[in-house]
Design an enzyme around this catalytic site. Sequence first.
Site, short mmCIF file in Angstrom:
data_model
loop_
_atom_site.label_atom_id
_atom_site.label_comp_id
_atom_site.label_asym_id
_atom_site.label_seq_id
_atom_site.Cartn_x
_atom_site.Cartn_y
_atom_site.Cartn_z
N GLY A 1 -40.82 -15.07 -81.84
CA GLY A 1 -41.84 -16.11 -82.21
C GLY A 1 -42.13 -16.31 -83.66
CG PHE A 2 -42.53 -13.85 -87.96
CD1 PHE A 2 -43.98 -13.68 -88.30
CD2 PHE A 2 -41.63 -13.97 -88.97
CE1 PHE A 2 -44.33 -14.03 -89.70
CE2 PHE A 2 -41.72 -13.66 -90.26
CZ PHE A 2 -43.28 -13.93 -90.74
CE1 TYR B 1 -35.75 -8.05 -70.05
CE2 TYR B 1 -34.80 -10.35 -69.52
CZ TYR B 1 -34.90 -9.19 -70.42
OH TYR B 1 -33.94 -9.25 -71.63
CB SER C 1 -35.46 -11.61 -80.64
OG SER C 1 -35.98 -10.88 -79.35
N PRO C 2 -34.07 -14.85 -81.14
CG PRO C 2 -33.32 -17.13 -80.03
CD PRO C 2 -33.67 -15.45 -79.55
N1 LIG Z 1 -30.82 -7.76 -74.32
C1 LIG Z 1 -32.10 -7.49 -74.79
O1 LIG Z 1 -32.22 -6.24 -74.96
C2 LIG Z 1 -32.92 -8.69 -74.93
C3 LIG Z 1 -34.19 -8.23 -75.63
C4 LIG Z 1 -35.19 -9.07 -75.99
C5 LIG Z 1 -35.02 -10.36 -75.47
N2 LIG Z 1 -33.81 -10.49 -74.84
C6 LIG Z 1 -33.51 -12.09 -74.07
O2 LIG Z 1 -33.72 -12.88 -75.13
C7 LIG Z 1 -34.66 -13.95 -74.66
C8 LIG Z 1 -35.38 -14.50 -76.11
O3 LIG Z 1 -36.02 -13.46 -76.98
P1 LIG Z 1 -37.47 -13.16 -77.02
O4 LIG Z 1 -38.21 -13.89 -75.88
O5 LIG Z 1 -37.72 -12.02 -77.30
O6 LIG Z 1 -37.73 -13.91 -78.42
P2 LIG Z 1 -37.48 -15.27 -79.01
O7 LIG Z 1 -36.75 -16.45 -78.34
O8 LIG Z 1 -37.20 -15.11 -80.53
O9 LIG Z 1 -39.22 -15.92 -79.15
C9 LIG Z 1 -40.04 -15.84 -78.03
C10 LIG Z 1 -41.40 -16.23 -78.40
O10 LIG Z 1 -41.40 -17.35 -79.42
C11 LIG Z 1 -42.39 -18.30 -78.74
N3 LIG Z 1 -41.88 -19.64 -78.89
C12 LIG Z 1 -40.56 -20.17 -78.57
N4 LIG Z 1 -40.25 -21.35 -78.93
C13 LIG Z 1 -41.26 -21.57 -79.61
C14 LIG Z 1 -41.22 -22.77 -80.80
N5 LIG Z 1 -40.65 -23.79 -80.77
N6 LIG Z 1 -42.77 -22.75 -81.30
C15 LIG Z 1 -43.26 -21.71 -81.37
N7 LIG Z 1 -43.38 -20.57 -80.55
C16 LIG Z 1 -42.14 -20.58 -79.78
C17 LIG Z 1 -42.59 -17.92 -77.50
O11 LIG Z 1 -43.96 -18.37 -77.09
P3 LIG Z 1 -44.05 -19.50 -75.77
O12 LIG Z 1 -43.47 -18.86 -74.41
O13 LIG Z 1 -45.72 -19.24 -75.82
O14 LIG Z 1 -43.46 -20.58 -76.19
C18 LIG Z 1 -42.33 -16.44 -77.31
O15 LIG Z 1 -43.54 -15.62 -77.54
C19 LIG Z 1 -35.50 -13.27 -74.05
O16 LIG Z 1 -36.16 -14.22 -72.88
C20 LIG Z 1 -34.70 -12.45 -72.99
O17 LIG Z 1 -34.13 -13.21 -72.07
C21 LIG Z 1 -32.86 -9.66 -74.50
#
Ligand SMILES: NC(=O)c1ccc[n+]([C@@H]2O[C@H](COP(=O)([O-])OP(=O)(O)OC[C@H]3O[C@@H](n4cnc5c(N)ncnc54)[C@H](OP(=O)(O)O)[C@@H]3O)[C@@H](O)[C@H]2O)c1
Length: 335
Positions: A215-216, A57, A210-211
Site C-alpha cells: 500500500g505504501f 490466509y 506486494s507490488p
Molecule cells: N507469497 C507470499 O509470501 C506473499 C506475501 C504477501 C502477499 N502475497 C500475495 O500478494 C498479494 C498482494 O500483496 P499485498 O496485498 O501484500 O500488497 P500490495 O498489493 O502491495 O498492497 C495491498 C495494499 O494496498 C492497498 N491498495 C491496493 N491498491 C491501491 C490503490 N490503487 N490505492 C491505494 N491503496 C491501494 C490495499 O488496501 P485496500 O484493500 O484498502 O485497497 C492493501 O492495503 C496478496 O494479496 C497475496 O495474495 C504473497
Amino acid sequence: MQKRKLGNSNLEVSAIGLGCMGMSFSYGPPKDMQEMTALLGAAVERGVTFFDTAEVYGPFLNEELVGEALAPFRGQVVIATKFGFDLNPDFDPRGMKGSPGLNSRPEHIKQAVEGSLKRLKVETIDLLYQHRVDPNVPIEDVALAVKDLIQEGKVKHFGLSEAGVETIRRAHAVQPVTVLQSEYSLWWRKPEAEVIPTLEELGIGLVPYSPLGKGFLTGKIDETTTFDSSDFRSTLPRFTSEALKANQALIDLLGSIAERKQATPAQIALAWLLAQKPWIVPIPGTTKLHRLEENIGAVSVELTSDDLRDIDGAASKITVQGARYPEKLEQMTGR
Ligand SMILES: NC(=O)c1ccc[n+]([C@@H]2O[C@H](COP(=O)([O-])OP(=O)(O)OC[C@H]3O[C@@H](n4cnc5c(N)ncnc54)[C@H](OP(=O)(O)O)[C@@H]3O)[C@@H](O)[C@H]2O)c1
C-alpha cells in the site's frame, strides 16, 4: 486486458492478477464475504484471470471465499494457492511467538492439497506454490510430491515462493517450476541481483507479491497513518512512522512520473514492474473496486526507456529505510 505467459510455460494469465489475501487475512479483520464475492466477480468482468490465495490466509477462509466466488467462472480463470505451514492450534502467522511452523513434508503437502481442492471447489489446482522453503525437507522431496500430484491430475503447475536460487535450480531439475512468487517492487529490488537472471535462464515466470509495497507505493500512506494491531503492517520495521517519513522520497518520485504520464503513483509502481520483463505478472491486492480498476489501468501506462532511466536514476539515490520483515520472517526467505 492484455495477457502474459509466465516464463516458457503455456500458463497464460491477465497481465495483472488479483491478490486476495487482504480480503480475509493480514490487513485487519476479514472483509464482508458478500462484498468480496462481488469484487471477485467484477474483477473477472474486467478481464482479470489470475487470482492468488493460500491455505494459510485465514487460515482457510480466503480459499473458501475464492472458491465460492469464482465457481461461476470455472475454466475461465487461473487460481493459484500455496501450502507449507503446519496449521496447528498455536499457529502464529506473524511468527512473533514461537515459529510459524513450516511443514512441507510430502504427506502434509498431499493432505493440504486435498483440503485446497475442496475449498476451491476444483478438480485441479492450476498453480500450486510452496509458500516458504522448509529447511527440514529436501526440496527434491517437495518437487517429487508435487510431480506425483501433477501425474494424478490434481495440480497443473508447480511454483515456489521466496526461494533462493540454488533451491530453484534443484526443484526445477526434478519437476519444472512454472513460477516464482516473491516480493518485488520499487522498494524491494533484491530479486534483481540473482533471482531474476536465474529465472530468465530457466524460463520461469515471476509473480511479484506486494507490488504496491503493501500500500505504501500508492502514496495513500504517510507517517501519520496508524495500523490496528490486527494489521500485519503494525509489526513491520518499514511501517514505523520514522521509516514511512524517510521513505516519502519514493512517493515523490512516483508522483512526479505519474504526473508526467497522467497516471497515479500506484499505476506507475505496477507499470514499472511490467516493464522489467514480459514474463512478470504482478498481483496487487485490494478490497475496493475503484482501486482494482485503477490498478488494472496500469497495463495501459507505457513507460518509455527515458521514463525507466529517470525512475532508476532517481531511485538509486534513495536508500529505503526499515527492514521489510522482522528478522524471524526474513530468515524464512531466500533459502
Ligand atoms: N507469497 C507470499 O509470501 C506473499 C506475501 C504477501 C502477499 N502475497 C500475495 O500478494 C498479494 C498482494 O500483496 P499485498 O496485498 O501484500 O500488497 P500490495 O498489493 O502491495 O498492497 C495491498 C495494499 O494496498 C492497498 N491498495 C491496493 N491498491 C491501491 C490503490 N490503487 N490505492 C491505494 N491503496 C491501494 C490495499 O488496501 P485496500 O484493500 O484498502 O485497497 C492493501 O492495503 C496478496 O494479496 C497475496 O495474495 C504473497
